[in-house]
Each structure stands twice: as structure tokens, then as C-alpha cells.
Design an enzyme around this catalytic site. Structure first.
Site, PDB file in Angstrom:
ATOM      1  NE  ARG A 160      -7.806  -8.132   0.356  1.00 27.97           N
ATOM      2  CZ  ARG A 160      -7.334  -7.396  -0.654  1.00 27.97           C
ATOM      3  NH1 ARG A 160      -6.271  -6.629  -0.473  1.00 27.97           N
ATOM      4  NH2 ARG A 160      -7.925  -7.431  -1.833  1.00 27.97           N
ATOM      5  CE  LYS A 209      -4.452  -1.751   1.194  1.00 30.27           C
ATOM      6  NZ  LYS A 209      -5.530  -1.925   2.159  1.00 30.27           N
TER       7      LYS A 209
END
Ligand code: HH2
Length: 259
Positions: free
Chosen positions: A237, A203
Site C-alpha cells: 500500500r 511512515k
């Protein structure tokens, strides 16, 4: 949880697994690498992503979920559309991962009328605008309160606590400081009494901290996954399953757990 993005525009791997064959091959590879579950998504939620129709999303994800019917690990459908949830459950999905935390009554019904698990995620705003001006007085307290309410709403609808997972939604309407505060305070969310899922893989916050573009965020992603587990996350995840599994094997060995 290994990520399979059947999309042309996901922020880190858009277009790589858009065909059902490529997505299936990737999914099987992630299982081989040690994924305990898979998350199949047909719509990017990156900031600024364009929405996808129900029809198009189903055409992307359903053949992949059907192709995974006989695998040894549970398959999750990453969607906020009730119609896609229903079709995915019929095709064999065992979990719904909803970035809208079942706030849509039809989504709540799609899950409560089945026996699948659900991941309730926090976000502020929507993917088109969420990074414009995120604002919180106390991000950990507010995210925690939101998730507590969504757990209660799910339970009221008949979804047993043992089917529920929660997620603070890293990067969904959060600045770098908000994301860091949530990572530091993740153990407080774990105190809500259901497993916590953390999605930090590749991210933007990791890019901001390291100065690395999205193709070079593996070391930062592994560090973030380990920190999340250390703070109480039960599920991480991730895009890079093999590397994360290896890192977790070391963490677990030191902490006396098995993987
Ligand atoms: N992050 C993304 C998508 N879905 N679901 C949960 N529960 N938690 C997350 O942190 C989360 C999520 C974004 O990552 P990715 O799927 O790789 O990208 P894109 O949304 O661009 O497809």
C-alpha cells in the site's frame, strides 16, 4: 495498491486531495502509473487524528468511488465504519480495508452480506493513544495469532478465505523495534495462507531510521516496499506508485515474476 486520501489531515498528503475532483484526478493518475488497485480513505488514522462523522466520511469518499466505477482496477474503501462500508460497496467498492479487522459485528455483517474482499489489519489501541506505550511479549507471534483469529471469525461469518487479505498494521500501536520485527517476520504471517498486505509508505519508522521528514521518505519507502515483497507481501500500500512499480519491476525480473 495506490493510496487516495480524501482528508484534510492525513500524515503525508493531508489536504492535497480533499475535493472530489482532485481525489479523482489523483486516483486516475495512480492507475496510469501502474497501480493494480486503489485504496480510498476519508478519515486519517495517523496517531492523534480526530475522528470524523459517518456523514462527513461518506461525503468525502462516495463521490470518488462513484467516479471510479468504470476504471480497470478494483477500488478498496479504507474505513472502520459499517455504514460507510455499506454505502461504499453500493457505490462500487470491491474491497473493505478495515483497520479494526471487522471486530465490530455490524462491520462483519456489512462484508459477509456482500461479495467484496476484505483486508483485516492488526492494531493495538486506537489512533488517539496507540503510540503512547505499545507493548508485546512477542510481537510477531501475537500479531499472527490475532490475524489467525480474525480470519477464523470472518470465515465463520461466511466470508470465504479467497476474499481475505491480512496486514500487520505497521505503525499502529508499534514501536520502531516492533515494526522491524514484523517486517523481518512477515513471511510467518504469509504462512497463515492468505495474501499479506504491507503499508510502510512514508511512515514515521522510516523517518526515525533516516532522519528525513515526511516529504523526503521516497527512497526509504521503496526500500521498505521491496523488503516487504521479499518477505512475502502480495500487496504493498503506497503513496508513490510510479517509483514503487519501477522498483518492483527490477525485483520481479531478478526473481522471474511478471508485473
Ligand atoms: N496505514 C494507514 C491507513 N490505512 N490500512 C492498512 N490496511 N494498512 C496500513 O498500513 C494503513 C492503512 C496510514 O497511512 P495513510 O492513509 O497515508 O495516512 P492517514 O491514516 O493519516 O490518512
Amino acid at each position: 495498491m495506490g493510496i487516495v486520501n480524501v482528508t484534510p489531515d492525513s500524515f503525508s498528503d493531508g489536504g492535497k486531495y480533499l475535493s472530489s475532483d482532485a481525489a479523482l484526478e489523483h486516483a486516475l493518475c495512480l492507475i496510469e502509473e501502474g497501480a493494480d488497485m486503489l485504496d480510498i480513505g476519508g478519515e486519517s488514522t495517523r496517531p492523534g487524528a480526530s475522528p470524523v462523522s459517518v456523514q462527513q466520511e461518506m461525503e468525502r469518499v462516495l463521490p470518488v468511488i462513484e467516479g471510479l466505477r468504470d476504471v480497470s482496477v478494483p477500488v478498496s474503501i479504507d474505513t472502520n465504519k459499517p455504514e460507510v462500508m455499506q454505502a461504499a460497496i453500493a457505490a462500487g467498492a470491491q474491497m473493505v480495508n478495515d483497520i479494526d479487522a471487522l471486530k465490530d459485528d455490524a462491520a462483519l455483517h456489512a462484508v459477509s452480506s456482500s461479495n467484496v474482499a476484505v483486508c483485516l489489519m492488526h492494531k493495538q489501541g486506537n489512533p488517539q493513544t496507540m503510540q503512547a506505550q505499545p507493548h508485546y511479549r512477542d510481537v510477531v507471534a501475537e500479531v499472527s495469532e490475532f490475524l489467525r483469529e480474525r480470519i477464523a471469525a470472518a470465515e465463520d461469518a461466511g466470508i470465504n478465505r479467497n476474499r481475505i487479505v491480512i496486514d500487520p498494521g505497521f505503525g499502529f500501536g508499534k514501536t520502531l523495534e516492533h515494526n522491524l520485527a514484523l517486517l523481518r517476520g512477515l513471511h510467518k504471517l504469509a504462512g497463515l495462507g492468505v495474501p499479506v498486505l504491507a503499508g510502510l509508505s512514508r511512515k514515521a519508522m522510516l523517518g526515525t531510521l533516516t532522519g528525513k521528514d515526511v516529504t523526503r521518505r521516497l527512497p526509504a519507502s521503496i526500500a521498505a516496499a521491496l523488503l516487504a515483497v521479499q518477505q512475502g507481501a502480495a500487496i504493498v500500500r503506497v503513496h508513490d506508485v510510479q517509483a514503487t512499480v519501477d522498483a518492483l519491476k527490477i525485483w520481479n525480473a531478478v526473481n522471474g515474476a511478471d508485473l
